[in-house]
Design a protein around this motif. Structure first.
Motif, PDB file in Angstrom:
ATOM      1  N   SER A  16      11.448   8.784  -1.407  1.00 31.68           N
ATOM      2  CA  SER A  16      11.228   8.093  -0.136  1.00 31.68           C
ATOM      3  C   SER A  16      10.028   7.164  -0.240  1.00 31.68           C
ATOM      4  O   SER A  16       8.997   7.512  -0.840  1.00 31.68           O
ATOM      5  CB  SER A  16      11.005   9.108   0.983  1.00 31.68           C
ATOM      6  OG  SER A  16      12.141   9.919   1.159  1.00 31.68           O
ATOM      7  N   LEU A  17      10.168   5.995   0.358  1.00 32.95           N
ATOM      8  CA  LEU A  17       9.106   4.997   0.261  1.00 32.95           C
ATOM      9  C   LEU A  17       7.974   5.315   1.227  1.00 32.95           C
ATOM     10  O   LEU A  17       8.209   5.571   2.420  1.00 32.95           O
ATOM     11  CB  LEU A  17       9.662   3.607   0.573  1.00 32.95           C
ATOM     12  CG  LEU A  17      10.735   3.069  -0.378  1.00 32.95           C
ATOM     13  CD1 LEU A  17      11.260   1.730   0.133  1.00 32.95           C
ATOM     14  CD2 LEU A  17      10.185   2.905  -1.794  1.00 32.95           C
ATOM     15  N   PRO A  18       6.726   5.261   0.758  1.00 29.57           N
ATOM     16  CA  PRO A  18       5.586   5.419   1.663  1.00 29.57           C
ATOM     17  C   PRO A  18       5.321   4.111   2.395  1.00 29.57           C
ATOM     18  O   PRO A  18       5.866   3.062   2.027  1.00 29.57           O
ATOM     19  CB  PRO A  18       4.446   5.752   0.706  1.00 29.57           C
ATOM     20  CG  PRO A  18       4.803   4.999  -0.546  1.00 29.57           C
ATOM     21  CD  PRO A  18       6.300   5.051  -0.634  1.00 29.57           C
ATOM     22  N   PRO A  19       4.475   4.129   3.423  1.00 27.83           N
ATOM     23  CA  PRO A  19       4.088   2.865   4.068  1.00 27.83           C
ATOM     24  C   PRO A  19       3.404   1.951   3.060  1.00 27.83           C
ATOM     25  O   PRO A  19       2.627   2.403   2.212  1.00 27.83           O
ATOM     26  CB  PRO A  19       3.114   3.311   5.169  1.00 27.83           C
ATOM     27  CG  PRO A  19       3.417   4.754   5.400  1.00 27.83           C
ATOM     28  CD  PRO A  19       3.860   5.299   4.081  1.00 27.83           C
ATOM     29  N   ASP A  20       3.722   0.658   3.144  1.00 29.21           N
ATOM     30  CA  ASP A  20       3.084  -0.311   2.241  1.00 29.21           C
ATOM     31  C   ASP A  20       1.785  -0.772   2.894  1.00 29.21           C
ATOM     32  O   ASP A  20       1.759  -1.713   3.672  1.00 29.21           O
ATOM     33  CB  ASP A  20       4.022  -1.487   1.935  1.00 29.21           C
ATOM     34  CG  ASP A  20       4.581  -2.140   3.174  1.00 29.21           C
ATOM     35  OD1 ASP A  20       4.806  -1.438   4.177  1.00 29.21           O
ATOM     36  OD2 ASP A  20       4.799  -3.371   3.148  1.00 29.21           O
ATOM     37  N   ASN A  21       0.688  -0.107   2.552  1.00 28.61           N
ATOM     38  CA  ASN A  21      -0.589  -0.415   3.203  1.00 28.61           C
ATOM     39  C   ASN A  21      -1.640  -0.935   2.234  1.00 28.61           C
ATOM     40  O   ASN A  21      -2.816  -1.026   2.576  1.00 28.61           O
ATOM     41  CB  ASN A  21      -1.122   0.823   3.933  1.00 28.61           C
ATOM     42  CG  ASN A  21      -1.215   2.045   3.029  1.00 28.61           C
ATOM     43  OD1 ASN A  21      -1.213   1.916   1.813  1.00 28.61           O
ATOM     44  ND2 ASN A  21      -1.286   3.228   3.623  1.00 28.61           N
ATOM     45  N   GLU A  22      -1.208  -1.282   1.030  1.00 30.42           N
ATOM     46  CA  GLU A  22      -2.127  -1.846   0.051  1.00 30.42           C
ATOM     47  C   GLU A  22      -1.458  -3.017  -0.664  1.00 30.42           C
ATOM     48  O   GLU A  22      -0.234  -3.116  -0.692  1.00 30.42           O
ATOM     49  CB  GLU A  22      -2.532  -0.805  -0.993  1.00 30.42           C
ATOM     50  CG  GLU A  22      -3.311   0.378  -0.451  1.00 30.42           C
ATOM     51  CD  GLU A  22      -3.666   1.358  -1.549  1.00 30.42           C
ATOM     52  OE1 GLU A  22      -4.863   1.454  -1.873  1.00 30.42           O
ATOM     53  OE2 GLU A  22      -2.752   2.003  -2.081  1.00 30.42           O
ATOM     54  N   ALA A  23      -2.286  -3.881  -1.230  1.00 30.31           N
ATOM     55  CA  ALA A  23      -1.777  -4.984  -2.053  1.00 30.31           C
ATOM     56  C   ALA A  23      -2.610  -5.021  -3.329  1.00 30.31           C
ATOM     57  O   ALA A  23      -3.512  -5.846  -3.478  1.00 30.31           O
ATOM     58  CB  ALA A  23      -1.853  -6.305  -1.296  1.00 30.31           C
ATOM     59  N   ASN A  24      -2.299  -4.086  -4.226  1.00 28.44           N
ATOM     60  CA  ASN A  24      -3.134  -3.896  -5.406  1.00 28.44           C
ATOM     61  C   ASN A  24      -2.344  -3.908  -6.714  1.00 28.44           C
ATOM     62  O   ASN A  24      -2.896  -3.597  -7.767  1.00 28.44           O
ATOM     63  CB  ASN A  24      -3.914  -2.585  -5.292  1.00 28.44           C
ATOM     64  CG  ASN A  24      -2.994  -1.370  -5.121  1.00 28.44           C
ATOM     65  OD1 ASN A  24      -1.782  -1.488  -5.229  1.00 28.44           O
ATOM     66  ND2 ASN A  24      -3.591  -0.219  -4.825  1.00 28.44           N
ATOM     67  N   THR A  25      -1.039  -4.281  -6.649  1.00 26.36           N
ATOM     68  CA  THR A  25      -0.192  -4.195  -7.831  1.00 26.36           C
ATOM     69  C   THR A  25       0.678  -5.440  -7.938  1.00 26.36           C
ATOM     70  O   THR A  25       1.254  -5.894  -6.934  1.00 26.36           O
ATOM     71  CB  THR A  25       0.701  -2.938  -7.764  1.00 26.36           C
ATOM     72  OG1 THR A  25      -0.139  -1.787  -7.678  1.00 26.36           O
ATOM     73  CG2 THR A  25       1.586  -2.826  -8.986  1.00 26.36           C
ATOM     74  N   ASP A  26       0.793  -5.959  -9.148  1.00 24.75           N
ATOM     75  CA  ASP A  26       1.545  -7.190  -9.413  1.00 24.75           C
ATOM     76  C   ASP A  26       3.055  -6.909  -9.385  1.00 24.75           C
ATOM     77  O   ASP A  26       3.601  -6.337 -10.318  1.00 24.75           O
ATOM     78  CB  ASP A  26       1.125  -7.733 -10.782  1.00 24.75           C
ATOM     79  CG  ASP A  26       1.892  -8.968 -11.221  1.00 24.75           C
ATOM     80  OD1 ASP A  26       2.594  -9.567 -10.388  1.00 24.75           O
ATOM     81  OD2 ASP A  26       1.778  -9.333 -12.409  1.00 24.75           O
ATOM     82  N   GLY A  27       3.717  -7.346  -8.309  1.00 28.30           N
ATOM     83  CA  GLY A  27       5.156  -7.135  -8.202  1.00 28.30           C
ATOM     84  C   GLY A  27       5.981  -8.121  -8.997  1.00 28.30           C
ATOM     85  O   GLY A  27       7.113  -7.815  -9.381  1.00 28.30           O
ATOM     86  N   ASN A  28       5.438  -9.310  -9.241  1.00 28.23           N
ATOM     87  CA  ASN A  28       6.195 -10.302 -10.009  1.00 28.23           C
ATOM     88  C   ASN A  28       6.512  -9.795 -11.415  1.00 28.23           C
ATOM     89  O   ASN A  28       7.480 -10.233 -12.029  1.00 28.23           O
ATOM     90  CB  ASN A  28       5.415 -11.612 -10.110  1.00 28.23           C
ATOM     91  CG  ASN A  28       5.254 -12.297  -8.775  1.00 28.23           C
ATOM     92  OD1 ASN A  28       6.068 -12.110  -7.881  1.00 28.23           O
ATOM     93  ND2 ASN A  28       4.201 -13.086  -8.632  1.00 28.23           N
ATOM     94  N   ARG A  29       5.697  -8.888 -11.887  1.00 32.79           N
ATOM     95  CA  ARG A  29       5.899  -8.334 -13.231  1.00 32.79           C
ATOM     96  C   ARG A  29       7.051  -7.331 -13.268  1.00 32.79           C
ATOM     97  O   ARG A  29       7.755  -7.236 -14.275  1.00 32.79           O
ATOM     98  CB  ARG A  29       4.614  -7.651 -13.699  1.00 32.79           C
ATOM     99  CG  ARG A  29       4.750  -6.955 -15.039  1.00 32.79           C
ATOM    100  CD  ARG A  29       3.428  -6.344 -15.475  1.00 32.79           C
ATOM    101  NE  ARG A  29       3.546  -5.737 -16.807  1.00 32.79           N
ATOM    102  CZ  ARG A  29       2.541  -5.199 -17.480  1.00 32.79           C
ATOM    103  NH1 ARG A  29       1.328  -5.193 -16.952  1.00 32.79           N
ATOM    104  NH2 ARG A  29       2.739  -4.680 -18.679  1.00 32.79           N
ATOM    105  N   HIS A  30       7.258  -6.601 -12.172  1.00 33.66           N
ATOM    106  CA  HIS A  30       8.070  -5.391 -12.238  1.00 33.66           C
ATOM    107  C   HIS A  30       9.414  -5.450 -11.520  1.00 33.66           C
ATOM    108  O   HIS A  30      10.165  -4.480 -11.574  1.00 33.66           O
ATOM    109  CB  HIS A  30       7.280  -4.219 -11.676  1.00 33.66           C
ATOM    110  CG  HIS A  30       6.060  -3.870 -12.476  1.00 33.66           C
ATOM    111  ND1 HIS A  30       6.107  -3.533 -13.817  1.00 33.66           N
ATOM    112  CD2 HIS A  30       4.739  -3.832 -12.129  1.00 33.66           C
ATOM    113  CE1 HIS A  30       4.882  -3.280 -14.249  1.00 33.66           C
ATOM    114  NE2 HIS A  30       4.035  -3.462 -13.254  1.00 33.66           N
ATOM    115  N   PHE A  31       9.741  -6.561 -10.828  1.00 32.88           N
ATOM    116  CA  PHE A  31      10.961  -6.596 -10.033  1.00 32.88           C
ATOM    117  C   PHE A  31      11.813  -7.818 -10.356  1.00 32.88           C
ATOM    118  O   PHE A  31      11.295  -8.928 -10.535  1.00 32.88           O
ATOM    119  CB  PHE A  31      10.641  -6.617  -8.535  1.00 32.88           C
ATOM    120  CG  PHE A  31      10.120  -5.315  -8.000  1.00 32.88           C
ATOM    121  CD1 PHE A  31      10.991  -4.343  -7.543  1.00 32.88           C
ATOM    122  CD2 PHE A  31       8.756  -5.058  -7.962  1.00 32.88           C
ATOM    123  CE1 PHE A  31      10.519  -3.139  -7.045  1.00 32.88           C
ATOM    124  CE2 PHE A  31       8.266  -3.860  -7.469  1.00 32.88           C
ATOM    125  CZ  PHE A  31       9.160  -2.889  -7.010  1.00 32.88           C
TER     126      PHE A  31
END
Length: 299
Positions: free
Chosen positions: A110-125
């Motif tokens: 289950s997905l937690p609330p997205d309350n941070e912006a600390n990880t590079d998503g362009n790399r992983h999706f």
């Protein structure tokens, strides 16, 4: 955790899932890899574009803009259900997001609330932009939702992932609302059913007439390496030449005919100049924008 597919495998897996694919230019080599790594990949991210009009949407997602260079995704899913491939590799689509969300995607929990912006998503999706105004009122046609389901399932099937590896941008980055107009929970249910072999057969639409105009056949149709593919033969070239003559740009002494010659190159460059392009931008090969404006009859 998985390395990204090679472009040929990516194309094959989409087609094997029944996706209608449009290859836009030299998409396998358009990326932002010079800005950082792409991979390992962990999931698929779905977005909406806040744009109207398929041609404009595809162009924006391919080229980006001054503050956010393209490509802005790997594929653009237009309202007719076609998936336009505009880039492959690192793309400016996900941005920075929540590391706890990434952990949940990896574990398919289950997905937690997205309350941070600390990880590079362009790399992983893997990223797909969907043509929609994003106002909650612009409709999502059945063909478009089916394409989202299919592309997501295709990638998950290849990597051995479940539907929990597919998220929306709004579930990744604080403040984002896309995609708006359907829920990702519902979409994940559709993807899970497809992966399980229980996807309901979509209602068959009435047979569509053959498209009136020839879709853009891609840069590779017109080129051999970095030079015009002189000598190539296709009825599309005859239709193209006749349209160039009709719009006053014909530079033919004989023809036009089905074999690509220098007169075709000269004529199309005259057409691109007539469309307002100059310098290198007016040179061969044809681009998708001027091709669509030329309205080459379907051959």
């Amino acid at each position: 955790m998985a390395p990204p597919m090679l472009p040929a495998a990516f194309l094959d897996c989409l087609r094997d899932e029944g996706v209608t694919v449009v290859e836009v230019g030299d998409w396998p080599h358009r990326n932002r890899n010079h800005k950082g790594p792409w991979g390992p990949v962990h999931g698929v991210m779905i977005h909406h574009t806040v744009t109207k009009g398929s041609d404009r949407t595809v162009a924006i997602c391919r080229d980006g803009h001054a503050s956010l260079p393209g490509p802005l995704c790997h594929g653009v899913i237009t309202k007719d259900g076609r998936v336009h491939l505009v880039g492959y590799g690192r793309a400016n689509h996900a941005g920075m997001g929540d590391d706890d969300v990434l952990t949940a995607v990896k574990n398919e929990t289950s997905l937690p609330p997205d309350n941070e912006a600390n990880t590079d998503g362009n790399r992983h999706f893997y990223g797909f932009e969907c043509e929609n105004l994003g106002d909650g009122e612009d409709p999502w046609p059945a063909a478009q939702l089916l394409a989202i389901e299919k592309v997501s399932a295709a990638i998950c099937r290849h990597h051995g992932w479940g539907a929990g590896s597919v998220i929306g941008h709004l579930e990744w980055q604080p403040g984002k609302v896309d995609p708006k107009g359907f829920t990702m929970q519902t979409m994940r249910g559709r993807i899970a059913a497809r992966l399980d072999g229980n996807a309901p057969e979509p209602e068959q639409p009435a047979p569509q007439p053959k498209p009136k105009y020839e879709p853009y056949p891609g840069r590779s149709f017109f080129m051999k390496g970095d030079k015009p593919a002189l000598g190539k033969t296709s009825p599309i070239l005859t239709a193209m030449g006749k349209r160039l003559v009709a719009v006053g740009c014909g530079r033919y002494k004989v023809g036009p005919g089905p074999t690509l010659g220098q007169a075709d190159v000269d004529s199309y460059e005259a057409w691109q100049r007539k469309c307002g392009y100059s310098g290198a931008a007016a040179k061969w090969p044809p681009g998708p924008t001027t091709w669509d404006k030329l309205k080459v009859p379907n051959s």
